[in-house]
Design a protein around this motif. Structure first.
Motif, short mmCIF file in Angstrom:
data_model
loop_
_atom_site.label_atom_id
_atom_site.label_comp_id
_atom_site.label_asym_id
_atom_site.label_seq_id
_atom_site.Cartn_x
_atom_site.Cartn_y
_atom_site.Cartn_z
N ILE A 114 12.08 15.90 -33.63
CA ILE A 114 10.77 16.46 -33.95
C ILE A 114 10.93 17.44 -35.11
N VAL A 115 10.03 17.33 -36.09
CA VAL A 115 9.98 18.32 -37.16
C VAL A 115 8.66 19.07 -37.02
N ARG A 116 8.69 20.34 -37.36
CA ARG A 116 7.49 21.16 -37.27
C ARG A 116 6.86 21.31 -38.64
N GLY A 117 5.54 21.30 -38.65
CA GLY A 117 4.82 21.45 -39.89
C GLY A 117 3.57 22.29 -39.70
N ARG A 118 3.03 22.71 -40.84
CA ARG A 118 1.82 23.53 -40.84
C ARG A 118 0.88 22.96 -41.89
N LEU A 119 -0.34 22.69 -41.48
CA LEU A 119 -1.38 22.19 -42.36
C LEU A 119 -2.38 23.30 -42.59
N ILE A 120 -2.60 23.64 -43.86
CA ILE A 120 -3.52 24.71 -44.20
C ILE A 120 -4.72 24.09 -44.91
N LEU A 121 -5.89 24.32 -44.33
CA LEU A 121 -7.14 23.73 -44.83
C LEU A 121 -8.05 24.81 -45.40
N PRO A 122 -8.98 24.41 -46.29
CA PRO A 122 -9.86 25.39 -46.93
C PRO A 122 -11.07 25.81 -46.10
N HIS A 123 -11.36 25.12 -45.01
CA HIS A 123 -12.52 25.45 -44.19
C HIS A 123 -12.16 25.23 -42.74
N SER A 124 -13.01 25.69 -41.88
CA SER A 124 -12.77 25.55 -40.45
C SER A 124 -12.65 24.08 -40.07
N PRO A 125 -11.60 23.72 -39.33
CA PRO A 125 -11.47 22.33 -38.91
C PRO A 125 -12.64 21.84 -38.07
N ASP A 126 -13.36 22.76 -37.42
CA ASP A 126 -14.50 22.36 -36.60
C ASP A 126 -15.64 21.78 -37.44
N LEU A 135 -6.89 13.26 -41.36
CA LEU A 135 -5.85 13.78 -42.23
C LEU A 135 -4.58 14.08 -41.43
N GLU A 136 -4.74 14.73 -40.28
CA GLU A 136 -3.59 15.05 -39.43
C GLU A 136 -2.85 13.78 -39.02
N SER A 137 -3.59 12.78 -38.55
CA SER A 137 -2.92 11.55 -38.09
C SER A 137 -2.29 10.81 -39.27
N SER A 138 -2.92 10.83 -40.43
CA SER A 138 -2.32 10.18 -41.62
C SER A 138 -1.02 10.88 -42.01
N LEU A 139 -1.04 12.21 -41.99
CA LEU A 139 0.17 12.95 -42.34
C LEU A 139 1.28 12.72 -41.32
N LYS A 140 0.93 12.70 -40.04
CA LYS A 140 1.93 12.45 -39.00
C LYS A 140 2.54 11.07 -39.18
N GLU A 141 1.70 10.07 -39.49
CA GLU A 141 2.17 8.71 -39.69
C GLU A 141 3.08 8.64 -40.92
N LEU A 142 2.68 9.31 -42.00
CA LEU A 142 3.47 9.31 -43.22
C LEU A 142 4.83 9.95 -43.01
N ILE A 143 4.84 11.11 -42.40
CA ILE A 143 6.11 11.82 -42.14
C ILE A 143 6.98 10.99 -41.21
N GLY A 144 6.36 10.40 -40.19
CA GLY A 144 7.11 9.57 -39.26
C GLY A 144 7.75 8.37 -39.93
N THR A 197 0.69 22.18 -36.74
CA THR A 197 -0.30 23.21 -36.44
C THR A 197 -1.23 23.30 -37.64
N THR A 198 -2.50 23.52 -37.37
CA THR A 198 -3.50 23.57 -38.43
C THR A 198 -4.08 24.97 -38.53
N GLU A 199 -4.17 25.48 -39.76
CA GLU A 199 -4.72 26.80 -40.02
C GLU A 199 -5.79 26.70 -41.09
N VAL A 200 -6.60 27.74 -41.20
CA VAL A 200 -7.65 27.81 -42.20
C VAL A 200 -7.34 28.95 -43.16
N ASP A 201 -7.48 28.67 -44.44
CA ASP A 201 -7.36 29.69 -45.48
C ASP A 201 -8.63 29.62 -46.31
#
Length: 174
Positions: free
Chosen positions: A111-123, A132-141, A151-155
């Motif tokens: 398992i590798v850990r990652g952090r996704l930073i988005l410009p607006h609230s994921p909600d 986007l999360e599933s595409s990134l997970k599939e790509l990394i996998g 983990t997803t954060e908002v900036d």
């Protein structure tokens, strides 16, 4: 002795113990919580460090209080580690040991850990965020053969796009 070597030896011992007991997920969760508390609470770091004013039992009780505030909730494997660190006068190394353990645990499970930073609230764009999360997970996998724990954060300062950090690499597509 080098503190990195010390931390990795204790972490490896804890990893071996959780592999034997099967309590790895609980211990990783609790180790992560304690690590974050030690990172963000300088008072806790001082109290469990080399302070002679606080006994080893009190220091372990402080760790237990951080987890849930209810005594007896700490995983037995984690308690054994903390008691061993206390006996050997190494409680000040707890943060390094826990961080090393979490890294070793995930590495041993592919398992590798990652952090996704988005410009607006994921909600606000939940479907797009999940895509986007599933595409990134599939790509990394597919590229690494490993599972991505994201983990997803908002900036709010980001205008658009995203920033992806995976281990020691960063993709800034903002």
């Amino acid at each position: 002795m080098n503190t990195g070597i010390i931390a990795s030896r204790y972490a490896a011992a804890l990893l071996k113990l959780v592999d034997e007991t099967g309590g790895g997920e609980v211990v990783v969760d609790q180790a992560t919580k304690l690590g974050k508390a030690l990172d963000t609470m300088p008072e806790l770091r001082r109290a469990v460090g080399d302070s002679k004013a606080v006994s080893s039992d009190q220091k372990i009780a402080l760790f237990e209080a951080v987890l849930t505030g209810v005594p007896g909730s700490m995983a037995p494997e984690l308690r054994k580690l903390l008691e061993l660190l206390a006996r050997n006068g190494r409680l000040s190394e707890t943060r390094l040991v826990l961080n090393s353990f979490v890294s070793m645990y995930y590495k041993s499970r592919g398992i590798v850990r990652g952090r996704l930073i988005l410009p607006h609230s994921p909600d606000s764009g939940k479907a797009g965020c999940k895509d986007l999360e599933s595409s990134l997970k599939e790509l990394i996998g597919s590229r690494t053969g490993k599972k991505l724990l994201l983990t997803t954060e908002v900036d709010e300062s980001l205008i658009g796009g995203f920033i992806l950090e995976v281990e020691d690499q960063m993709l800034d597509a903002s």
